[in-house]
Design an enzyme around this catalytic site. Structure first.
Site, PDB file in Angstrom:
ATOM      1  N   ASP A 224       0.838  -1.210  -0.145  1.00 51.24           N
ATOM      2  CA  ASP A 224       0.073  -0.045   0.047  1.00 51.24           C
ATOM      3  C   ASP A 224       1.024   1.159  -0.080  1.00 51.24           C
ATOM      4  OD1 ASP A 224      -2.150   1.818   0.352  1.00 51.24           O
ATOM      5  OD2 ASP A 224      -2.783   0.991   2.228  1.00 51.24           O
ATOM      6  N   ASP A 235      -3.827   7.165  -3.834  1.00 54.50           N
ATOM      7  CA  ASP A 235      -3.665   5.907  -2.826  1.00 54.50           C
ATOM      8  C   ASP A 235      -4.369   4.501  -3.353  1.00 54.50           C
ATOM      9  OD1 ASP A 235      -3.855   4.461  -0.512  1.00 54.50           O
ATOM     10  OD2 ASP A 235      -5.312   5.345   0.668  1.00 54.50           O
ATOM     11  N   HIS A 304     -12.194   5.597   2.154  1.00 53.80           N
ATOM     12  CA  HIS A 304     -12.078   6.950   2.912  1.00 53.80           C
ATOM     13  C   HIS A 304     -11.906   8.090   1.913  1.00 53.80           C
ATOM     14  CE1 HIS A 304      -7.805   6.969   2.337  1.00 53.80           C
ATOM     15  NE2 HIS A 304      -7.906   5.627   2.359  1.00 53.80           N
ATOM     16  N   HIS A 312      -7.016  10.710   5.052  1.00 53.21           N
ATOM     17  CA  HIS A 312      -8.472  10.479   5.368  1.00 53.21           C
ATOM     18  C   HIS A 312      -9.345  11.551   5.374  1.00 53.21           C
ATOM     19  CE1 HIS A 312      -5.753   7.032   7.265  1.00 53.21           C
ATOM     20  NE2 HIS A 312      -6.848   6.517   6.209  1.00 53.21           N
ATOM     21  N   GLU A 341     -11.257   1.045  -1.049  1.00 54.87           N
ATOM     22  CA  GLU A 341     -10.347  -0.205  -0.736  1.00 54.87           C
ATOM     23  C   GLU A 341     -11.104  -1.403   0.118  1.00 54.87           C
ATOM     24  OE1 GLU A 341      -6.980   0.782   2.100  1.00 54.87           O
ATOM     25  OE2 GLU A 341      -7.976   2.359   2.855  1.00 54.87           O
ATOM     26  N   GLU A 436      -6.779  -1.602  -3.755  1.00 49.59           N
ATOM     27  CA  GLU A 436      -7.439  -0.241  -3.494  1.00 49.59           C
ATOM     28  C   GLU A 436      -7.063   0.670  -4.940  1.00 49.59           C
ATOM     29  OE1 GLU A 436      -6.675   3.257  -0.255  1.00 49.59           O
ATOM     30  OE2 GLU A 436      -5.123   1.801  -0.630  1.00 49.59           O
TER      31      GLU A 436
END
Length: 455
Positions: A224, A235, A304, A312, A341, A436
């Site tokens: 990640d 992300d 998120h 976040h 994710e 993700e």
């Protein structure tokens, strides 16, 4: 980087028939885009005739075998990595002049939002966001090129530190910001510490100095990592496994993530997305060492929102649940950015804090507190100048030349200025997987900005 539900700890591609697993009912695969390989092979290529003669057994038929047409090379539409090195060291901005970075997977809105595709007003809103999109697309292209290289070199026997440094060094070179000068990392570069989470550990594990852990042949590792340009964070995560007995586990989580992406959109209800994700994931089971396990969605890990310089979404960020009956009645809105994710497990499907902490981040709107520990004051200045609200890890402080900072770091955590994010783990002996992507809810289309030809 993962996020947990507010009530618990902190912490989502469709698999179409891979490894003998059928498509899951009610879901569709991703549409090809500039980030995907477009197969230009002709469907009517002539096959090599394996018979010695033609259907009549004549000599002429035996002599005239059909020639097999040479397959055309697969191409990326609009994507060119020509000039990139291995390991990747050429800035992406040099490979794509005038900020003409590849567009991610664009998915048209449906039903009551279908008008957006042709709306002049919504097109205008897209046009005035050109700088915002250029930053995101540059970060996404860096992520694609770095992860493509990482996937080609990660193998059993590599240390976790080597894997992290391979990814992070690639990210720094391709963004052109090495993160060693004051404020450099705030312009572009690594968005948060690379997670290399083995087996029952699902998220937030990155090696500290002196770590000797090595990737094994039987391990399942979640990778990640994030890239940012001017605080626009991409992300995205994938899972690595070398033993085919884990294929169904990875397939389940890919399917769940793709399901979440498919269900996401303007006005989509977050709780309904979570229900769809769980249904997709838990339709799978996996056989490991002769024992069959249901694949469970880890219910206290979520997707998120992402805002500028905040992985976040800051204090007003929303979570995207991955199980039914979780979350609120909140809906997704135009202009928001989400990390979709999902995490699957052969264990209990719940994670808890475990092992040595490596991840930290300064809290947005942190209180102003009188610090009595000198090392805490010095460390806070370093954090403000080099990371702001971007997450960092202890290896990054080592790289900047800080020494004996643990007392000061712990003091900042206790003062409520810095948040620590310990590794999140299911029960020992279980296996977890993660996939993700980052999506942009643009006014005209949903753009899966991090989609690539790998997943």
């Amino acid at each position: 980087m993962s996020a947990a539900s507010p009530e618990e700890a902190m912490a989502e591609l469709k698999l179409n028939g891979t490894n003998g697993i059928p498509k899951q009912q009610g879901s569709t695969g991703p549409e090809p885009t500039s980030g995907d390989l477009i197969n230009n092979d002709s469907d009517d290529d002539e096959a090599d005739d394996g018979d010695e003669g033609n259907g009549n057994g004549t000599a002429e038929g035996a002599a005239k075998k059909k020639k097999k047409r040479k397959p055309r090379k697969k191409k990326k539409a609009g994507v060119s990595a020509k000039g990139q090195t291995a390991p990747p060291r050429v800035k992406v901005s040099d490979l794509f002049p005038q900020d003409t970075y590849p567009i991610g997977e664009e998915v048209a809105y449906k039903d009551e939002n279908s008008y957006r595709t042709t709306s002049e007003e919504k097109r205008h809103l897209d046009q005035i966001n050109s700088d915002f999109l250029a930053d995101y697309r540059q970060a996404a292209e860096v992520h694609r090129q770095v992860r493509k290289y990482a996937q080609s070199v990660i193998k059993p026997g590599m240390s976790l530190t080597e894997i992290c440094e391979t990814i992070e060094d690639g990210t720094r070179h391709l963004t052109g910001h090495m993160g060693l000068e004051e404020g450099d990392n705030l312009i572009a570069g690594v968005a948060f510490p690379t997670g290399v989470n083995l087996n029952h550990c699902a998220a937030h594990y990155s090696p500290n100095a002196g770590n000797k852990m090595v990737l094994g042949e039987k391990d399942v590792m979640k990778v990640d990592f994030g890239v940012h340009v001017n605080g626009r964070i991409v992300d995205s995560a994938f899972t690595v496994a070398f033993d085919p007995q884990y294929d169904n586990l990875l397939a389940a989580v890919k399917d769940a993530t793709n399901t979440g992406i498919r269900l996401a959109g303007i006005d989509a209800r977050l709780s309904e997305i979570g229900e769809g994700i769980q249904e997709a994931m838990e339709s799978y089971e996996v056989n490991i060492n002769g024992q069959t396990y249901p694949v469970k969605a880890i219910r206290n890990l979520n997707g998120h929102t992402i805002t500028q310089y905040s992985i976040h979404g800051g204090s007003s960020g929303k979570s995207v649940p991955i199980v039914k009956g979780s979350g609120t009645s909140d809906r997704m809105e135009e202009g928001e950015t989400y990390a979709i994710e999902t995490f699957g497990s052969t264990g209990k499907g719940i994670v808890r804090d475990d092992m040595e902490c490596s991840h930290y981040a300064k809290i947005e709107d942190a209180p102003k507190v009188a610090l009595r520990v000198a090392s805490a004051k010095s460390l806070l200045r370093t954090i403000d100048k080099n990371f702001g609200t971007l997450p960092f890890c202890r290896r990054y402080l080592d790289r900047l030349g800080h020494e004996k900072y643990l007392l000061g770091l712990n003091n900042l955590v206790q003062a409520g200025i810095v948040q620590d994010y310990p590794p999140l783990c299911d029960i020992k002996g279980s296996y977890t997987a993660q996939f993700e992507h980052t999506i942009l809810l643009r006014p005209t289309v949903k753009e899966v900005i991090s989609r690539g030809d790998d997943y």
